[in-house]
Design a protein around this motif. Structure first.
Motif, mmCIF file in Angstrom:
data_model
loop_
_atom_site.group_PDB
_atom_site.id
_atom_site.type_symbol
_atom_site.label_atom_id
_atom_site.label_comp_id
_atom_site.label_asym_id
_atom_site.label_seq_id
_atom_site.Cartn_x
_atom_site.Cartn_y
_atom_site.Cartn_z
ATOM 1 N N GLY A 51 -3.521 55.184 63.862
ATOM 2 C CA GLY A 51 -4.567 56.108 64.182
ATOM 3 C C GLY A 51 -5.575 56.172 63.034
ATOM 4 N N LEU A 52 -5.207 56.365 61.740
ATOM 5 C CA LEU A 52 -6.178 56.311 60.889
ATOM 6 C C LEU A 52 -6.855 54.791 60.547
ATOM 7 C CD1 LEU A 52 -4.226 58.044 57.814
ATOM 8 C CD2 LEU A 52 -6.185 58.934 59.044
ATOM 9 N N ALA A 58 -13.871 52.327 63.024
ATOM 10 C CA ALA A 58 -15.052 52.829 63.679
ATOM 11 C C ALA A 58 -15.870 53.345 62.570
ATOM 12 C CB ALA A 58 -14.477 53.916 64.446
ATOM 13 N N LEU A 59 -15.441 54.002 61.585
ATOM 14 C CA LEU A 59 -16.422 54.356 60.547
ATOM 15 C C LEU A 59 -16.976 53.277 59.696
ATOM 16 C CD1 LEU A 59 -14.274 57.631 59.325
ATOM 17 C CD2 LEU A 59 -16.528 57.696 60.521
ATOM 18 N N ASP A 60 -16.195 52.393 59.434
ATOM 19 C CA ASP A 60 -16.859 51.288 58.777
ATOM 20 C C ASP A 60 -17.741 50.495 59.451
ATOM 21 O OD1 ASP A 60 -15.330 51.924 56.473
ATOM 22 O OD2 ASP A 60 -13.660 50.521 56.741
ATOM 23 N N SER A 61 -17.464 50.136 60.580
ATOM 24 C CA SER A 61 -18.444 49.354 61.071
ATOM 25 C C SER A 61 -19.946 50.224 61.525
ATOM 26 C CB SER A 61 -17.729 49.089 62.642
ATOM 27 O OG SER A 61 -17.763 50.304 63.726
ATOM 28 N N ASN A 62 -19.802 51.180 61.465
ATOM 29 C CA ASN A 62 -21.136 52.098 61.614
ATOM 30 C C ASN A 62 -21.449 52.696 60.293
ATOM 31 O OD1 ASN A 62 -23.471 53.129 63.137
ATOM 32 N ND2 ASN A 62 -22.010 54.845 63.970
ATOM 33 N N ARG A 74 -15.173 59.272 56.233
ATOM 34 C CA ARG A 74 -15.121 57.827 55.669
ATOM 35 C C ARG A 74 -14.210 57.682 54.433
ATOM 36 N NH1 ARG A 74 -18.440 53.713 53.293
ATOM 37 N NH2 ARG A 74 -17.103 51.461 53.742
ATOM 38 N N TYR A 75 -14.771 58.276 53.454
ATOM 39 C CA TYR A 75 -14.152 58.426 52.215
ATOM 40 C C TYR A 75 -12.683 59.186 52.191
ATOM 41 C CZ TYR A 75 -18.280 56.775 50.228
ATOM 42 O OH TYR A 75 -19.574 56.165 50.169
#
Length: 162
Positions: A51-52, A58-62, A74-75
């Motif tokens: 899940g993480l 998702a957070l890294d791609s955006n 994200r951090y």
């Protein structure tokens, strides 16, 4: 510095030799409560990591378009992934220290090393199973039910099988 007088007991990598571990069925069954706890932790951590990792991707791609709250998240997710991976590595190391092999971290399958008919084999257990009830020869994937006539302390023999 002084050198160790017991150098003959070390292999070329400089680590002490570990004798091949062979467990009998009663010992494997006695170990099961501890193993069950460790494996449940591994499966839970693996599920959490899945899940993480999806959230991290998702957070890294955006990442360039994230607002402050999402950047903070994200951090945090990166830290959580690192902690979960460290925890997973430690739990797998616990099994290894017991002489066991984690076969599948998704379903929680573990092998207890043994010898059957003089051949390397293992007793096999999966999370959710009541007890150690299967075995297989080394190199085989198919788990066989442990025959009821295998009594504690009796030599392990199979009927009509390899």
């Amino acid at each position: 510095m002084s050198s160790s007088p017991n150098r003959a007991s070390r292999h070329p990598a400089g680590k002490p030799r570990k004798p091949d571990l062979t467990l009998d069925l009663p010992t494997a069954r006695l170990m099961l409560p501890l193993v069950r706890s460790i494996v449940a932790d591994i499966v839970d951590t693996r599920h959490r990591l899945t899940g993480l990792s999806a959230e991290q991707d998702a957070l890294d791609s955006n990442r360039r378009g994230l607002g402050w709250a999402d950047r903070q998240r994200r951090y945090t997710v990166h830290e959580d992934v690192a902690q979960a991976e460290k925890h997973l590595t430690g739990a797998v190391a616990e099994l290894s220290a017991l002489g066991l092999t984690l076969i599948d971290s998704t379903v929680g399958q573990v092998d207890f090393p043994t010898r059957i008919n003089g051949r390397p084999a293992s007793f096999s257990w999966r999370l959710g199973e009541e007890g150690v009830g299967h075995w297989r020869y080394a190199g085989e994937e198919h788990r066989r039910p442990i025959p009821t006539d295998w009594q504690p302390g009796a030599p392990l023999r199979t009927r009509g099988g390899p």
